[in-house]
Design a protein around this motif. Structure first.
Motif, PDB file in Angstrom:
ATOM      1  N   LEU A   4       0.892  -1.310  -0.020  1.00 17.97           N
ATOM      2  CA  LEU A   4       0.121  -0.136   0.215  1.00 17.97           C
ATOM      3  C   LEU A   4       0.666   1.143   0.125  1.00 17.97           C
ATOM      4  N   ILE A   5       0.619   2.289  -0.997  1.00 20.67           N
ATOM      5  CA  ILE A   5       1.394   3.306  -0.960  1.00 20.67           C
ATOM      6  C   ILE A   5       0.375   4.445  -1.125  1.00 20.67           C
ATOM      7  N   ALA A   6       1.098   5.711  -0.454  1.00 18.82           N
ATOM      8  CA  ALA A   6       0.189   6.954  -0.853  1.00 18.82           C
ATOM      9  C   ALA A   6       0.128   7.060  -2.587  1.00 18.82           C
ATOM     10  N   PRO A   7      -0.730   7.849  -2.970  1.00 19.23           N
ATOM     11  CA  PRO A   7      -1.117   8.233  -4.270  1.00 19.23           C
ATOM     12  C   PRO A   7       0.217   9.073  -4.549  1.00 19.23           C
ATOM     13  N   THR A   8       0.640   8.963  -5.744  1.00 19.00           N
ATOM     14  CA  THR A   8       1.656   9.570  -6.456  1.00 19.00           C
ATOM     15  C   THR A   8       1.511   9.717  -7.747  1.00 19.00           C
ATOM     16  N   THR A   9       2.244  11.083  -8.245  1.00 21.13           N
ATOM     17  CA  THR A   9       2.299  11.332  -9.795  1.00 21.13           C
ATOM     18  C   THR A   9       3.344  10.516 -10.364  1.00 21.13           C
ATOM     19  N   ALA A  10       4.166   9.764  -9.650  1.00 20.65           N
ATOM     20  CA  ALA A  10       5.274   8.906 -10.250  1.00 20.65           C
ATOM     21  C   ALA A  10       4.705   7.708 -11.083  1.00 20.65           C
ATOM     22  N   LEU A  11       3.442   7.344 -10.488  1.00 21.90           N
ATOM     23  CA  LEU A  11       2.704   6.197 -11.245  1.00 21.90           C
ATOM     24  C   LEU A  11       1.502   6.682 -12.153  1.00 21.90           C
ATOM     25  N   TYR A  12       1.597   7.821 -12.722  1.00 23.00           N
ATOM     26  CA  TYR A  12       0.629   8.466 -13.654  1.00 23.00           C
ATOM     27  C   TYR A  12       0.308   7.552 -14.700  1.00 23.00           C
ATOM     28  N   ALA A  13       1.389   6.891 -15.428  1.00 18.46           N
ATOM     29  CA  ALA A  13       0.974   6.016 -16.843  1.00 18.46           C
ATOM     30  C   ALA A  13       0.264   4.617 -16.278  1.00 18.46           C
ATOM     31  N   SER A  14       0.954   4.250 -15.022  1.00 18.35           N
ATOM     32  CA  SER A  14       0.423   3.020 -14.513  1.00 18.35           C
ATOM     33  C   SER A  14      -1.143   3.093 -13.917  1.00 18.35           C
ATOM     34  N   TRP A  15      -1.457   4.196 -13.222  1.00 17.51           N
ATOM     35  CA  TRP A  15      -2.706   4.511 -13.046  1.00 17.51           C
ATOM     36  C   TRP A  15      -3.829   4.562 -13.952  1.00 17.51           C
ATOM     37  N   LEU A  16      -3.248   5.436 -15.059  1.00 15.47           N
ATOM     38  CA  LEU A  16      -4.165   5.609 -16.398  1.00 15.47           C
ATOM     39  C   LEU A  16      -4.496   4.175 -16.916  1.00 15.47           C
ATOM     40  N   ALA A  17      -3.378   3.323 -16.991  1.00 17.88           N
ATOM     41  CA  ALA A  17      -3.801   2.023 -17.552  1.00 17.88           C
ATOM     42  C   ALA A  17      -4.854   1.120 -16.704  1.00 17.88           C
ATOM     43  N   ALA A  18      -4.659   1.348 -15.387  1.00 19.02           N
ATOM     44  CA  ALA A  18      -5.656   0.842 -14.408  1.00 19.02           C
ATOM     45  C   ALA A  18      -7.041   1.272 -14.873  1.00 19.02           C
ATOM     46  N   ARG A  19      -7.163   2.464 -15.058  1.00 22.19           N
ATOM     47  CA  ARG A  19      -8.435   3.424 -14.867  1.00 22.19           C
ATOM     48  C   ARG A  19      -9.002   2.956 -16.402  1.00 22.19           C
ATOM     49  N   ASP A  20      -8.019   2.746 -17.517  1.00 20.21           N
ATOM     50  CA  ASP A  20      -8.504   2.382 -18.822  1.00 20.21           C
ATOM     51  C   ASP A  20      -9.249   1.069 -18.636  1.00 20.21           C
ATOM     52  N   GLU A  21      -8.328   0.211 -17.825  1.00 16.23           N
ATOM     53  CA  GLU A  21      -9.043  -1.212 -17.820  1.00 16.23           C
ATOM     54  C   GLU A  21     -10.359  -1.129 -17.043  1.00 16.23           C
ATOM     55  N   TRP A  22     -10.521  -0.373 -16.018  1.00 18.57           N
ATOM     56  CA  TRP A  22     -12.102  -0.149 -15.325  1.00 18.57           C
ATOM     57  C   TRP A  22     -12.963   0.448 -16.386  1.00 18.57           C
ATOM     58  N   GLY A  23     -12.426   1.355 -17.147  1.00 15.24           N
ATOM     59  CA  GLY A  23     -13.529   2.066 -18.059  1.00 15.24           C
ATOM     60  C   GLY A  23     -13.362   3.543 -17.839  1.00 15.24           C
ATOM     61  N   ARG A  24     -13.253   4.264 -18.751  1.00 13.85           N
ATOM     62  CA  ARG A  24     -13.317   6.026 -18.220  1.00 13.85           C
ATOM     63  C   ARG A  24     -14.865   6.117 -17.895  1.00 13.85           C
ATOM     64  N   GLY A  25     -14.739   7.089 -16.763  1.00 16.92           N
ATOM     65  CA  GLY A  25     -16.066   7.438 -16.107  1.00 16.92           C
ATOM     66  C   GLY A  25     -16.678   6.300 -15.323  1.00 16.92           C
ATOM     67  N   THR A  26     -16.047   5.098 -15.129  1.00 19.64           N
ATOM     68  CA  THR A  26     -16.499   4.177 -14.236  1.00 19.64           C
ATOM     69  C   THR A  26     -16.095   4.673 -12.985  1.00 19.64           C
ATOM     70  N   HIS A  27     -17.093   4.295 -11.803  1.00 19.81           N
ATOM     71  CA  HIS A  27     -16.526   4.656 -10.438  1.00 19.81           C
ATOM     72  C   HIS A  27     -15.579   3.393  -9.872  1.00 19.81           C
ATOM     73  N   GLN A  28     -14.532   4.015  -9.280  1.00 19.39           N
ATOM     74  CA  GLN A  28     -13.641   2.983  -8.854  1.00 19.39           C
ATOM     75  C   GLN A  28     -13.649   3.123  -7.328  1.00 19.39           C
ATOM     76  N   ASP A  29     -14.155   2.348  -6.492  1.00 20.33           N
ATOM     77  CA  ASP A  29     -14.461   2.329  -5.307  1.00 20.33           C
ATOM     78  C   ASP A  29     -13.055   2.384  -4.708  1.00 20.33           C
ATOM     79  N   GLY A  30     -12.725   3.192  -3.350  1.00 22.17           N
ATOM     80  CA  GLY A  30     -11.747   3.553  -2.961  1.00 22.17           C
ATOM     81  C   GLY A  30     -10.678   4.544  -3.180  1.00 22.17           C
ATOM     82  N   SER A  31     -11.021   4.998  -4.476  1.00 22.23           N
ATOM     83  CA  SER A  31      -9.850   5.940  -5.229  1.00 22.23           C
ATOM     84  C   SER A  31     -10.331   7.279  -4.886  1.00 22.23           C
ATOM     85  N   GLY A  32     -11.286   7.703  -4.506  1.00 24.27           N
ATOM     86  CA  GLY A  32     -11.597   9.272  -4.293  1.00 24.27           C
ATOM     87  C   GLY A  32     -11.556   9.924  -5.537  1.00 24.27           C
ATOM     88  N   LEU A  33     -11.733   9.240  -6.726  1.00 26.89           N
ATOM     89  CA  LEU A  33     -11.853   9.813  -8.017  1.00 26.89           C
ATOM     90  C   LEU A  33     -13.431  10.373  -8.074  1.00 26.89           C
TER      91      LEU A  33
END
Length: 174
Positions: A4-33
């Motif tokens: 578990l790590i604090a959110p960081t801009t260092a993982l921007y590309a990895s986070w975007l890949a995860a978001r895209d897997e969920w689907g843009r605009g899809t609610h992601q529990d626990g993310s604060g998005l």
């Protein structure tokens, strides 16, 4: 091994890949998005990560209608696999529908025990904050999440219709 790590801009590309897997605009529990967050630009992503950091800082006032919360990303080998959040207290909405802890695991990383592991890591942190018990909810049809919660001692209080749909509400004594 996940961490578990604090959110960081260092993982921007990895986070975007995860978001895209969920689907843009899809609610992601626990993310604060939130729907209004612009995470597609580096500047917008950095602003979102900073908002998550500020939301956990109890020396700052909480935003109107929100409570202080601490966010972590579930990461393995610099790959974002999910997120988990600990809300420091409950407001009326959280008591009714969402609880103290929310978590989500990206589709390709499910069925590996990551949610079970992450919840097990966060429960002692909730106890260290002085919480004697935590409320955790999941959709009535989310059998996997219900098993995660029950596996950590969650006791079903009720199943009710909420703003999030039909919701199972569990308490875990810490």
């Amino acid at each position: 091994m996940p961490e578990l790590i604090a959110p960081t801009t260092a993982l921007y590309a990895s986070w975007l890949a995860a978001r895209d897997e969920w689907g843009r605009g899809t609610h992601q529990d626990g993310s604060g998005l939130r729907p209004s967050d612009d995470v597609d630009s580096a500047a917008g992503f950095a602003a979102w990560v900073e908002r998550l950091r500020r939301q956990g800082d109890e020396s700052l006032p909480a935003e109107e209608g929100w409570v202080h919360a601490t966010y972590w990303w579930i990461v393995e080998d610099d790959t974002c696999l999910g997120a988990i959040a600990l809300r420091h207290q409950l407001n009326e909405y959280l008591l009714r529908a969402a609880g103290h802890i929310g978590y989500g695991v990206r589709p390709s990383a499910r069925r590996r025990g990551l949610a079970t592991w992450a919840l097990g890591e966060v429960l002692p942190l909730a106890a260290a904050r002085g919480l004697g018990r935590v409320l955790i909810t999941c959709g009535d049809g989310n059998v996997a999440s219900a098993r995660v919660i029950e596996g950590h001692g969650g006791v079903l209080e009720d199943v009710r219709d909420t703003e999030l749909g039909r919701t199972r509400r569990y308490w875990i004594d810490l």
